[in-house]
Design a protein around this motif. Sequence first.
Motif, PDB file in Angstrom:
ATOM      1  N   GLY A  67      -2.076   3.177   2.750  1.00 15.19           N
ATOM      2  CA  GLY A  67      -0.899   3.974   2.438  1.00 15.19           C
ATOM      3  C   GLY A  67      -1.356   5.312   1.890  1.00 15.19           C
ATOM      4  N   ILE A  68      -0.701   6.386   2.321  1.00 13.20           N
ATOM      5  CA  ILE A  68      -1.027   7.716   1.800  1.00 13.20           C
ATOM      6  C   ILE A  68       0.273   8.421   1.462  1.00 13.20           C
ATOM      7  CG2 ILE A  68      -1.246   8.694   4.132  1.00 13.20           C
ATOM      8  CD1 ILE A  68      -3.452  10.535   2.838  1.00 13.20           C
ATOM      9  N   ASP A  81      -3.717   4.067  -1.185  1.00 11.20           N
ATOM     10  CA  ASP A  81      -4.059   2.697  -1.523  1.00 11.20           C
ATOM     11  C   ASP A  81      -4.392   1.961  -0.233  1.00 11.20           C
ATOM     12  OD1 ASP A  81      -4.044   0.777  -3.935  1.00 11.20           O
ATOM     13  OD2 ASP A  81      -3.070  -0.378  -2.357  1.00 11.20           O
ATOM     14  N   GLN A  82      -5.292   0.995  -0.321  1.00 11.36           N
ATOM     15  CA  GLN A  82      -5.757   0.300   0.878  1.00 11.36           C
ATOM     16  C   GLN A  82      -5.941  -1.179   0.611  1.00 11.36           C
ATOM     17  OE1 GLN A  82      -9.989   0.648   2.227  1.00 11.36           O
ATOM     18  NE2 GLN A  82      -9.047   1.651   3.979  1.00 11.36           N
ATOM     19  N   VAL A 130       0.820  -1.222   0.000  1.00 18.40           N
ATOM     20  CA  VAL A 130       0.000   0.000   0.000  1.00 18.40           C
ATOM     21  C   VAL A 130       0.848   1.265   0.000  1.00 18.40           C
ATOM     22  CG1 VAL A 130      -2.058  -1.089   0.997  1.00 18.40           C
ATOM     23  CG2 VAL A 130      -0.378  -0.009   2.517  1.00 18.40           C
ATOM     24  N   THR A 131       2.001   1.236   0.649  1.00 16.22           N
ATOM     25  CA  THR A 131       2.841   2.436   0.626  1.00 16.22           C
ATOM     26  C   THR A 131       3.499   2.607  -0.749  1.00 16.22           C
ATOM     27  OG1 THR A 131       4.645   1.199   1.700  1.00 16.22           O
ATOM     28  CG2 THR A 131       3.243   2.562   3.120  1.00 16.22           C
ATOM     29  N   ARG A 132       3.888   1.507  -1.373  1.00 13.84           N
ATOM     30  CA  ARG A 132       4.470   1.593  -2.724  1.00 13.84           C
ATOM     31  C   ARG A 132       3.442   2.108  -3.723  1.00 13.84           C
ATOM     32  NH1 ARG A 132       4.403  -1.682  -7.162  1.00 13.84           N
ATOM     33  NH2 ARG A 132       3.435  -3.413  -6.048  1.00 13.84           N
ATOM     34  N   ILE A 185       3.415   5.504  -6.053  1.00 18.57           N
ATOM     35  CA  ILE A 185       3.330   5.435  -7.514  1.00 18.57           C
ATOM     36  C   ILE A 185       2.139   6.247  -8.020  1.00 18.57           C
ATOM     37  CG2 ILE A 185       2.836   3.886  -9.454  1.00 18.57           C
ATOM     38  CD1 ILE A 185       4.523   1.761  -7.975  1.00 18.57           C
ATOM     39  N   LYS A 186       0.994   6.112  -7.361  1.00 19.82           N
ATOM     40  CA  LYS A 186      -0.191   6.866  -7.779  1.00 19.82           C
ATOM     41  C   LYS A 186       0.058   8.367  -7.685  1.00 19.82           C
ATOM     42  CE  LYS A 186      -3.563   3.312  -6.509  1.00 19.82           C
ATOM     43  NZ  LYS A 186      -4.691   2.963  -5.619  1.00 19.82           N
TER      44      LYS A 186
END
Length: 195
Positions: free
Chosen positions: A108-109, A72-73, A47-49, A53-54
């Motif tokens: 992840g944020i 991402d979650q 989620v952190t990656r 990327i997003k």
Amino acid sequence: MQHTNLILASTSIYRKALLNKLAIPFTALDPQCDETPLPNESAQQLVTRLARIKAQSCQLDLTKTNIVIGSDQVCIIDDEIIGKPLNRANAITQLSRSNGRSITFYTGIAVYNSTTNQCDVELDTFIVRFRKLSPSQIENYVDKEQPFYCAGSFKSEGLGIALFERLEGNDPNSLIGLPLITLINMLEKQGIAIL
């Protein structure tokens, strides 16, 4: 902030609604990225990656500073990543598996600054403890709310709250996909004041 674009790297209606709570102008763009987990990648690493990327994938105007939010979650049951159910049968199966148990959400944020090329990334953890539910209660919930595009097969901002015994975490917004308390702190580091 007039020379800065705030961008949400997401097409999620839920994340857009959450960011709207902060009453600041932003543009939502579709992040183009492959969300396939890497070999031996933990849920937290995934989620952190993907959040990073997003955030780094979306730019609106290259003549201005773009502050881009990526998120991402994933939902974890028994150390297994559980995706969106996509249909009634899968939603019932997921909720039956969660019944009377605790499940973990990792969100992840990332906040990316296009001018400095700096990307800050945070991880939010939230634990949901489910009530003991009968099969008919699970089916009734799924039929009423149809949470087919929600990780974990529930909408905590709606009727899904009736499924829970206890919630453990810093920010209930993280369950919906965007931990606003963390995000506010990250935006303030970029010079974007919410109040």
